[in-house]
Write a protein that holds these residues in place. Structure first.
Motif, PDB file in Angstrom:
ATOM      1  N   GLU A 168      11.959 -38.690 100.108  1.00 11.87           N
ATOM      2  CA  GLU A 168      12.556 -37.091 100.188  1.00 11.87           C
ATOM      3  C   GLU A 168      13.258 -37.493  98.756  1.00 11.87           C
ATOM      4  O   GLU A 168      12.872 -36.361  97.728  1.00 11.87           O
ATOM      5  CB  GLU A 168      13.825 -36.867 101.012  1.00 11.87           C
ATOM      6  CG  GLU A 168      13.136 -36.024 102.197  1.00 11.87           C
ATOM      7  CD  GLU A 168      12.981 -37.190 103.032  1.00 11.87           C
ATOM      8  OE1 GLU A 168      13.351 -38.068 103.356  1.00 11.87           O
ATOM      9  OE2 GLU A 168      12.468 -36.619 104.322  1.00 11.87           O
ATOM     10  N   LEU A 212      21.474 -36.382 101.860  1.00 12.79           N
ATOM     11  CA  LEU A 212      20.835 -35.046 101.611  1.00 12.79           C
ATOM     12  C   LEU A 212      21.283 -34.263 101.249  1.00 12.79           C
ATOM     13  O   LEU A 212      22.122 -33.853 102.059  1.00 12.79           O
ATOM     14  CB  LEU A 212      20.135 -35.274 102.446  1.00 12.79           C
ATOM     15  CG  LEU A 212      18.625 -36.802 101.926  1.00 12.79           C
ATOM     16  CD1 LEU A 212      18.292 -36.707 102.998  1.00 12.79           C
ATOM     17  CD2 LEU A 212      18.587 -36.959 100.902  1.00 12.79           C
ATOM     18  N   GLU A 214      21.165 -30.185 101.541  1.00 15.73           N
ATOM     19  CA  GLU A 214      20.043 -29.400 102.010  1.00 15.73           C
ATOM     20  C   GLU A 214      20.229 -28.211 102.084  1.00 15.73           C
ATOM     21  O   GLU A 214      21.050 -27.689 102.346  1.00 15.73           O
ATOM     22  CB  GLU A 214      19.416 -29.583 103.203  1.00 15.73           C
ATOM     23  CG  GLU A 214      19.110 -31.354 103.561  1.00 15.73           C
ATOM     24  CD  GLU A 214      18.652 -31.570 104.699  1.00 15.73           C
ATOM     25  OE1 GLU A 214      17.583 -33.214 105.109  1.00 15.73           O
ATOM     26  OE2 GLU A 214      19.624 -31.127 105.782  1.00 15.73           O
ATOM     27  N   GLU A 218      15.295 -28.101 103.706  1.00 11.33           N
ATOM     28  CA  GLU A 218      14.676 -28.358 101.631  1.00 11.33           C
ATOM     29  C   GLU A 218      15.814 -29.165 101.480  1.00 11.33           C
ATOM     30  O   GLU A 218      17.088 -28.682 100.924  1.00 11.33           O
ATOM     31  CB  GLU A 218      14.408 -27.051 100.500  1.00 11.33           C
ATOM     32  CG  GLU A 218      13.745 -28.172  99.959  1.00 11.33           C
ATOM     33  CD  GLU A 218      13.220 -27.105  98.684  1.00 11.33           C
ATOM     34  OE1 GLU A 218      12.661 -27.180  97.287  1.00 11.33           O
ATOM     35  OE2 GLU A 218      13.671 -25.299  99.086  1.00 11.33           O
ATOM     36  N   VAL A 219      15.486 -30.622 100.794  1.00 13.78           N
ATOM     37  CA  VAL A 219      16.789 -31.461 100.370  1.00 13.78           C
ATOM     38  C   VAL A 219      16.568 -31.044  98.992  1.00 13.78           C
ATOM     39  O   VAL A 219      15.223 -31.038  97.886  1.00 13.78           O
ATOM     40  CB  VAL A 219      15.613 -33.009 100.589  1.00 13.78           C
ATOM     41  CG1 VAL A 219      16.755 -33.496  99.719  1.00 13.78           C
ATOM     42  CG2 VAL A 219      15.498 -33.100 102.110  1.00 13.78           C
ATOM     43  N   TYR A 222      20.472 -35.516  96.653  1.00 15.69           N
ATOM     44  CA  TYR A 222      20.784 -36.449  96.887  1.00 15.69           C
ATOM     45  C   TYR A 222      21.829 -37.807  96.412  1.00 15.69           C
ATOM     46  O   TYR A 222      21.544 -37.512  95.448  1.00 15.69           O
ATOM     47  CB  TYR A 222      20.207 -37.629  97.364  1.00 15.69           C
ATOM     48  CG  TYR A 222      18.728 -38.512  96.312  1.00 15.69           C
ATOM     49  CD1 TYR A 222      19.706 -39.655  95.956  1.00 15.69           C
ATOM     50  CD2 TYR A 222      18.310 -37.594  95.830  1.00 15.69           C
ATOM     51  CE1 TYR A 222      19.508 -39.980  94.540  1.00 15.69           C
ATOM     52  CE2 TYR A 222      17.017 -38.489  94.319  1.00 15.69           C
ATOM     53  CZ  TYR A 222      17.588 -39.642  94.213  1.00 15.69           C
ATOM     54  OH  TYR A 222      16.976 -40.331  92.400  1.00 15.69           O
TER      55      TYR A 222
END
Length: 409
Positions: A168, A212, A214, A218-219, A222
């Motif tokens: 990710e 993360l 989101e 959906e990421v 980070y």
């Protein structure tokens, strides 16, 4: 002195790397870090100087692709692991390695060479110019507040093990490369560098942590960080040590910064490498309490001048003849006509009169759009022959987004 300069043999890596570590003070790296660099070294692109059986000089060149203004990702030699034994200084060892290396880079068809310098004064004589800066800061999070943009509350944060979030994080990073000059498109194996977490290297801080950001599953961002606990008579005053933060949009970015500012038992946020236009600077309530400072980062060398200048685009239309000095790579020396705009460019040799005179070092510094030709002219390092040529070229070379190298090599 009788020495031999040759391409590194795989069987010689341990001795070659040991001499590199010795030249940088002799403090052993952790086994994890040593193993990583062993796996990433490209032996066929690495050289050593040998005095009999003793290695007295080292230099390597990773096969990188570097983002440039306009969004292209251009082949570049990542010069690395350069050292000369203390017993063999000032005998031409470094110059011989730089000569061989730049000849090799040209042979490989790579228009650029880049490096980070242990001492920035070393590499200017070989044509490298400091092209990017890194921002450092230590923020008093007990007194500095953030004003976040609309949509920040829609972001969900999720803490995960760094090694479990590699795919990710790399996907986010890869989407950002073309949008900021100076970033490296990471090849297989390089995804291990950001999550390298040897216990011996933590210096009293926690293991590496990852959060993360989101939206809708959906990421979109980070952060990688550590926490260094500390207590005094007034209570906890730990430090958050930021290793990396990347996000695809302002809300995701702000959500991650807000998280870092608000971690319990901490009162400081320390960062050592951020872009000079990092958005958090426009979210904070008091920039003076952020202790911002700058230092040089990526140094750029144009190996094939014409190909390098044609590989990027230009912010405004430009038509300028440059008389370029390049004693170390004389194939670049002489007059070049650069014409281009936001769609593309041409850079060809010409017999026309020069509008500007400068060295390849200044072109390297200005290449990614973060150092202006006007500033270099103010320092006397670019000379204007045709009135208005500096302003025209400086505006064309500029980048809307500050160039930045996210990590070393």
């Amino acid at each position: 002195m009788t020495t031999e300069l040759r391409v590194l043999r795989p069987s010689e890596w341990d001795d070659w790397y040991r001499k590199l570590i010795l030249a940088f003070g002799g403090v052993d790296e952790s086994p994890e870090e040593r193993e990583l660099w062993d796996s990433l070294t490209e032996h066929e692109r690495s050289i050593g100087v040998w005095d009999g059986e003793e290695c007295v000089g080292t230099a390597g060149a990773f096969s990188f692709r570097l983002s440039v203004p306009g969004g292209a990702v251009v082949p570049a030699a990542g010069v690395t692991m350069v050292s000369v034994a203390a017993t063999h200084r000032r005998r031409g060892v470094l110059t011989s390695m730089m000569r061989r290396q730049l000849d090799d880079v040209r042979k490989w068809g790579e228009p650029l060479a880049v490096l980070t310098a242990s001492e920035p004064a070393i590499y200017g004589r070989f044509g490298y110019g400091a092209a990017t800066l890194q921002l450092r800061a230590e923020i008093d999070t007990a007194r500095v507040r953030l004003a976040v943009p609309e949509g920040t509350d829609d972001i969900r944060l999720r803490q995960v093990k760094p090694t479990d979030a590699g795919a990710e994080c790399e996907a986010v990073y890869a989407r950002l490369v073309a949008g900021r000059p100076g970033m490296l498109a990471r090849r297989p194996g390089w995804e291990r560098l950001p999550v390298l977490d040897a216990p011996a290297d933590r210096e009293g801080a926690s293991p590496l942590q990852c959060v993360l950001a989101e939206r809708g599953g959906e990421v979109v961002g980070y952060t990688l960080f550590r926490i260094k606990p500390s207590w005094d008579t007034a209570g906890p005053n730990g430090t958050v040590i930021l290793q990396d933060l990347q996000a695809l949009d302002p809300a995701g970015c702000a959500a991650l910064w807000r998280f870092l500012f608000g971690i319990d038992l901490t009162s400081k946020l320390r960062m050592l490498n951020r872009p000079v236009d990092d958005p958090w600077q426009h979210l904070v309530s008091d920039i003076r309490r952020c202790n911002v400072r700058l230092r040089d980062s990526l140094h750029v060398r144009l190996v094939e001048l014409g190909a390098a200048l044609e590989a990027r685009t230009y912010r405004t239309p430009v038509d300028v003849v440059m008389d370029v000095e390049d004693d170390f790579c004389p194939w670049n020396a002489g007059r070049w006509r650069l014409t281009g705009d936001a769609k593309g460019a041409s850079c060809k040799r010409t017999e026309d009169d020069a509008d500007l005179t400068l060295s390849v070092r200044e072109l390297g510094a200005a290449y990614l759009g973060g150092i202006s030709l006007s500033a270099l002219a103010g320092a006397g390092r670019v000379r204007e022959v045709r009135a208005g040529a500096v302003a025209e070229a400086s505006g064309a070379f500029a980048s809307d987004v500050a160039p930045w190298l996210p990590h070393g090599f």
